[in-house]
Design a protein around this motif. Structure first.
Motif, PDB file in Angstrom:
ATOM      1  N   ASP A 163       1.008  -1.114  -0.013  1.00  0.00           N
ATOM      2  CA  ASP A 163       0.051  -0.024  -0.187  1.00  0.00           C
ATOM      3  C   ASP A 163       0.971   1.176   0.114  1.00  0.00           C
ATOM      4  O   ASP A 163       2.018   1.134   0.518  1.00  0.00           O
ATOM      5  N   ALA A 164       0.405   2.384  -0.598  1.00  0.00           N
ATOM      6  CA  ALA A 164       0.998   3.493  -0.427  1.00  0.00           C
ATOM      7  C   ALA A 164      -0.153   4.829  -0.239  1.00  0.00           C
ATOM      8  O   ALA A 164      -1.384   4.579  -0.856  1.00  0.00           O
ATOM      9  N   TYR A 165       0.310   5.755   0.279  1.00  0.00           N
ATOM     10  CA  TYR A 165      -0.674   6.851   0.290  1.00  0.00           C
ATOM     11  C   TYR A 165      -0.097   8.345   0.620  1.00  0.00           C
ATOM     12  O   TYR A 165       1.092   8.248   0.777  1.00  0.00           O
ATOM     13  N   ALA A 166      -0.680   9.299   0.223  1.00  0.00           N
ATOM     14  CA  ALA A 166      -0.186  10.633   0.285  1.00  0.00           C
ATOM     15  C   ALA A 166      -1.535  11.463   0.943  1.00  0.00           C
ATOM     16  O   ALA A 166      -2.629  11.385   0.366  1.00  0.00           O
ATOM     17  N   GLY A 214      -1.207  -1.833  -4.297  1.00  0.00           N
ATOM     18  CA  GLY A 214      -0.515  -2.580  -5.351  1.00  0.00           C
ATOM     19  C   GLY A 214      -0.768  -4.096  -5.443  1.00  0.00           C
ATOM     20  O   GLY A 214      -1.059  -4.598  -4.798  1.00  0.00           O
ATOM     21  N   MET A 215      -0.403  -4.394  -6.626  1.00  0.00           N
ATOM     22  CA  MET A 215      -0.460  -5.976  -6.776  1.00  0.00           C
ATOM     23  C   MET A 215       0.489  -6.516  -7.825  1.00  0.00           C
ATOM     24  O   MET A 215       1.141  -5.553  -8.698  1.00  0.00           O
ATOM     25  N   GLY A 216       1.073  -7.778  -7.584  1.00  0.00           N
ATOM     26  CA  GLY A 216       2.481  -8.170  -8.658  1.00  0.00           C
ATOM     27  C   GLY A 216       3.057  -8.994  -8.103  1.00  0.00           C
ATOM     28  O   GLY A 216       3.123  -9.334  -6.995  1.00  0.00           O
ATOM     29  N   SER A 271       2.219   0.731  -6.490  1.00  0.00           N
ATOM     30  CA  SER A 271       1.278   1.746  -5.714  1.00  0.00           C
ATOM     31  C   SER A 271       2.249   2.989  -5.348  1.00  0.00           C
ATOM     32  O   SER A 271       1.476   4.087  -5.403  1.00  0.00           O
ATOM     33  N   GLN A 272       3.427   2.763  -5.172  1.00  0.00           N
ATOM     34  CA  GLN A 272       4.266   4.069  -5.033  1.00  0.00           C
ATOM     35  C   GLN A 272       4.354   4.729  -6.356  1.00  0.00           C
ATOM     36  O   GLN A 272       4.143   6.122  -6.014  1.00  0.00           O
ATOM     37  N   LEU A 273       4.552   4.229  -7.528  1.00  0.00           N
ATOM     38  CA  LEU A 273       4.540   5.042  -8.597  1.00  0.00           C
ATOM     39  C   LEU A 273       3.013   5.730  -9.119  1.00  0.00           C
ATOM     40  O   LEU A 273       3.219   6.874  -9.395  1.00  0.00           O
ATOM     41  N   CYS A 274       1.981   5.072  -8.675  1.00  0.00           N
ATOM     42  CA  CYS A 274       0.830   5.612  -8.796  1.00  0.00           C
ATOM     43  C   CYS A 274       0.612   6.897  -7.734  1.00  0.00           C
ATOM     44  O   CYS A 274       0.214   8.121  -8.252  1.00  0.00           O
ATOM     45  N   VAL A 275       1.213   6.821  -6.714  1.00  0.00           N
ATOM     46  CA  VAL A 275       0.819   8.077  -5.651  1.00  0.00           C
ATOM     47  C   VAL A 275       1.874   8.869  -6.311  1.00  0.00           C
ATOM     48  O   VAL A 275       1.570  10.206  -6.095  1.00  0.00           O
ATOM     49  N   ASN A 331      -6.255  -6.140  12.119  1.00  0.00           N
ATOM     50  CA  ASN A 331      -5.303  -7.179  12.597  1.00  0.00           C
ATOM     51  C   ASN A 331      -5.865  -8.179  13.507  1.00  0.00           C
ATOM     52  O   ASN A 331      -5.322  -9.388  13.658  1.00  0.00           O
ATOM     53  N   GLN A 332      -6.666  -7.628  14.503  1.00  0.00           N
ATOM     54  CA  GLN A 332      -7.236  -8.661  15.380  1.00  0.00           C
ATOM     55  C   GLN A 332      -8.024  -9.606  14.778  1.00  0.00           C
ATOM     56  O   GLN A 332      -8.306 -10.882  15.375  1.00  0.00           O
ATOM     57  N   LYS A 333      -8.613  -9.274  13.686  1.00  0.00           N
ATOM     58  CA  LYS A 333      -9.500 -10.520  12.654  1.00  0.00           C
ATOM     59  C   LYS A 333      -8.567 -11.176  11.711  1.00  0.00           C
ATOM     60  O   LYS A 333      -9.126 -11.827  11.133  1.00  0.00           O
ATOM     61  N   GLY A 334      -7.450 -10.896  11.911  1.00  0.00           N
ATOM     62  CA  GLY A 334      -6.374 -11.771  11.079  1.00  0.00           C
ATOM     63  C   GLY A 334      -5.389 -11.011  10.285  1.00  0.00           C
ATOM     64  O   GLY A 334      -4.336 -11.524  10.135  1.00  0.00           O
ATOM     65  N   GLY A 335      -5.748  -9.774  10.148  1.00  0.00           N
ATOM     66  CA  GLY A 335      -4.665  -8.982   9.421  1.00  0.00           C
ATOM     67  C   GLY A 335      -4.024  -9.786   8.113  1.00  0.00           C
ATOM     68  O   GLY A 335      -2.839  -9.750   7.896  1.00  0.00           O
ATOM     69  N   ARG A 336      -5.038 -10.092   7.100  1.00  0.00           N
ATOM     70  CA  ARG A 336      -4.500 -10.895   6.226  1.00  0.00           C
ATOM     71  C   ARG A 336      -4.025 -10.238   5.009  1.00  0.00           C
ATOM     72  O   ARG A 336      -3.197 -10.764   3.994  1.00  0.00           O
ATOM     73  N   ASP A 337      -4.003  -8.917   5.124  1.00  0.00           N
ATOM     74  CA  ASP A 337      -3.380  -7.955   3.954  1.00  0.00           C
ATOM     75  C   ASP A 337      -2.879  -6.600   4.645  1.00  0.00           C
ATOM     76  O   ASP A 337      -3.349  -6.173   5.780  1.00  0.00           O
ATOM     77  N   ASN A 338      -2.168  -5.813   3.795  1.00  0.00           N
ATOM     78  CA  ASN A 338      -1.735  -4.521   4.277  1.00  0.00           C
ATOM     79  C   ASN A 338      -3.115  -3.667   4.447  1.00  0.00           C
ATOM     80  O   ASN A 338      -4.041  -3.936   3.720  1.00  0.00           O
ATOM     81  N   ILE A 339      -3.026  -2.862   5.351  1.00  0.00           N
ATOM     82  CA  ILE A 339      -4.035  -2.078   5.919  1.00  0.00           C
ATOM     83  C   ILE A 339      -3.731  -0.457   5.856  1.00  0.00           C
ATOM     84  O   ILE A 339      -2.723  -0.100   6.417  1.00  0.00           O
ATOM     85  N   THR A 340      -4.405   0.246   5.147  1.00  0.00           N
ATOM     86  CA  THR A 340      -4.191   1.788   5.113  1.00  0.00           C
ATOM     87  C   THR A 340      -5.464   2.453   4.966  1.00  0.00           C
ATOM     88  O   THR A 340      -6.436   2.161   4.552  1.00  0.00           O
TER      89      THR A 340
END
Length: 345
Positions: free
Chosen positions: A114-117, A130-132, A141-145, A315-324
């Motif tokens: 994940d990336a954010y601004a 992002g994915m890949g 994701s960073q290129l996009c932001v 995260n308490q529910k499993g945190g299966r992915d990045n979170i932003t």
């Protein structure tokens, strides 16, 4: 010798025929070429522009027509005139927006893709997921932001696109198309990045005319809490949203950086003082329900603390992915100024 009466009658018929011909010629409709000519004068040009402009109604989705986006090979860029206004804008801000963002890798992923601004000077807030292969999602994701940030910092939003949109909506769409091109070019230059892409969700506020433009591609979301109503403002671009069930339902039907032209959904909202806008990657929305998100935002008034609590819950529910998450609070500008003046004294 011809009868004079007959001559008079013939002459009268000829004159009447000529008059009728002149009337027809002068009264004929414009040809398509003549009708297409612009009216003379600045006022007429402004009227034409106003009449032809598509209307962007509150929370009305505007989609690019397939194949309408410009080719990446087009070299001419549109420089946005910051003085140009297509919507009534007052001299003073009507609302004040305050935003705080936070990201976390979650519990299962080695990389945070994940990336954010938060571009406070532009009142613009962006999340990309992002994915890949390998770390390519992180790159995408960073290129996009970065591309969106650069577009707003330089005022360069790429070639004109169809259908035409109001200026701020066009900026948002153009910046995402530029991000799409940058990711594609990076993938072409490096085999390790082949197939990488990203989602994006962005909110672009206009405090002086009390508007927010929301642009998104993929399944990163934007929500709004207004009073006791919590509303999802974006529609996921997934096979599930298209009616597919089963394991394939979560597969994206649209992403940034996959094809030469990306279809961007742009909506407009009229934010009100007291509103809270939430932008998030699916690492949050897949782990906790809307009711839990709403109750957290109603309980936690501090934006930074609310971000932390939301990520902890995921995260308490499993945190299966990045979170932003990015939380944006809308305040009345006059009231905020008065409070600031009182605090200063």
């Amino acid at each position: 010798m011809p009868d004079p009466q007959v001559l008079y009658i013939v002459t009268a018929v000829v004159v009447l025929a000529l008059v009728a011909w002149v009337v027809v010629v002068l009264g004929r409709p414009e040809t398509p070429q003549e009708a297409a000519k612009p009216a003379a004068g600045p006022a007429a040009e402004a009227a034409d522009s106003k009449d032809d402009r598509p209307k962007l109604n509150s929370h009305t989705e505007i989609r690019d027509e397939p194949g309408s986006a410009p080719s990446v090979s087009q070299a001419v860029e549109m420089q946005v005139d910051v003085e140009e206004e297509e919507e009534p804008t007052g001299p003073n801000a009507l609302i004040l927006v305050t935003a705080v963002g936070l990201t976390d890798p979650g519990l299962k992923r080695k990389h945070n893709e994940d990336a954010y601004a938060t571009l406070e000077d532009h009142h613009l807030f962006v999340i990309a997921d992002g994915m890949g292969r390998h770390a390519a999602g992180e790159i995408a994701s960073q290129l996009c932001v970065d591309a969106i940030t650069e577009a707003f910092n330089t005022g360069s939003f790429g070639p004109p696109m169809e259908p035409s949109l109001p200026r701020r909506a066009s900026r948002l769409r153009g910046s995402i198309q530029l991000a799409n091109t940058r990711i594609l070019n990076a993938a072409k230059d490096n085999d390790a990045y082949a197939g990488m892409g990203t989602t994006v969700v962005s909110a672009y506020f206009s405090p002086n005319n009390q508007r927010v433009y929301i642009g998104h591609v993929g399944d990163s979301r934007c929500y709004r809490l207004r009073g006791d109503k919590f509303t999802q403002l974006t529609t996921d671009h997934t096979l599930g949203a298209a009616g597919i069930v089963g394991k394939s339902a979560a597969v994206l039907s649209r992403a940034v950086g996959i094809e030469e032209n990306v279809e961007v959904d742009v909506t407009m909202e009229s934010p009100l003082p007291g509103d809270i806008y939430l932008l998030c990657s699916d690492g949050l929305s897949r782990m906790i329900g809307d009711d839990e998100i709403q109750s957290t935002l109603e309980r936690e008034k501090d934006l930074q603390q609310a971000n932390k609590v939301l990520i902890e819950m995921a995260n308490q529910k499993g945190g299966r992915d990045n979170i932003t998450t990015i939380l944006v609070r809308v305040d009345d500008a006059k009231t905020a100024a008065m409070k600031a003046g009182i605090a200063a004294h």
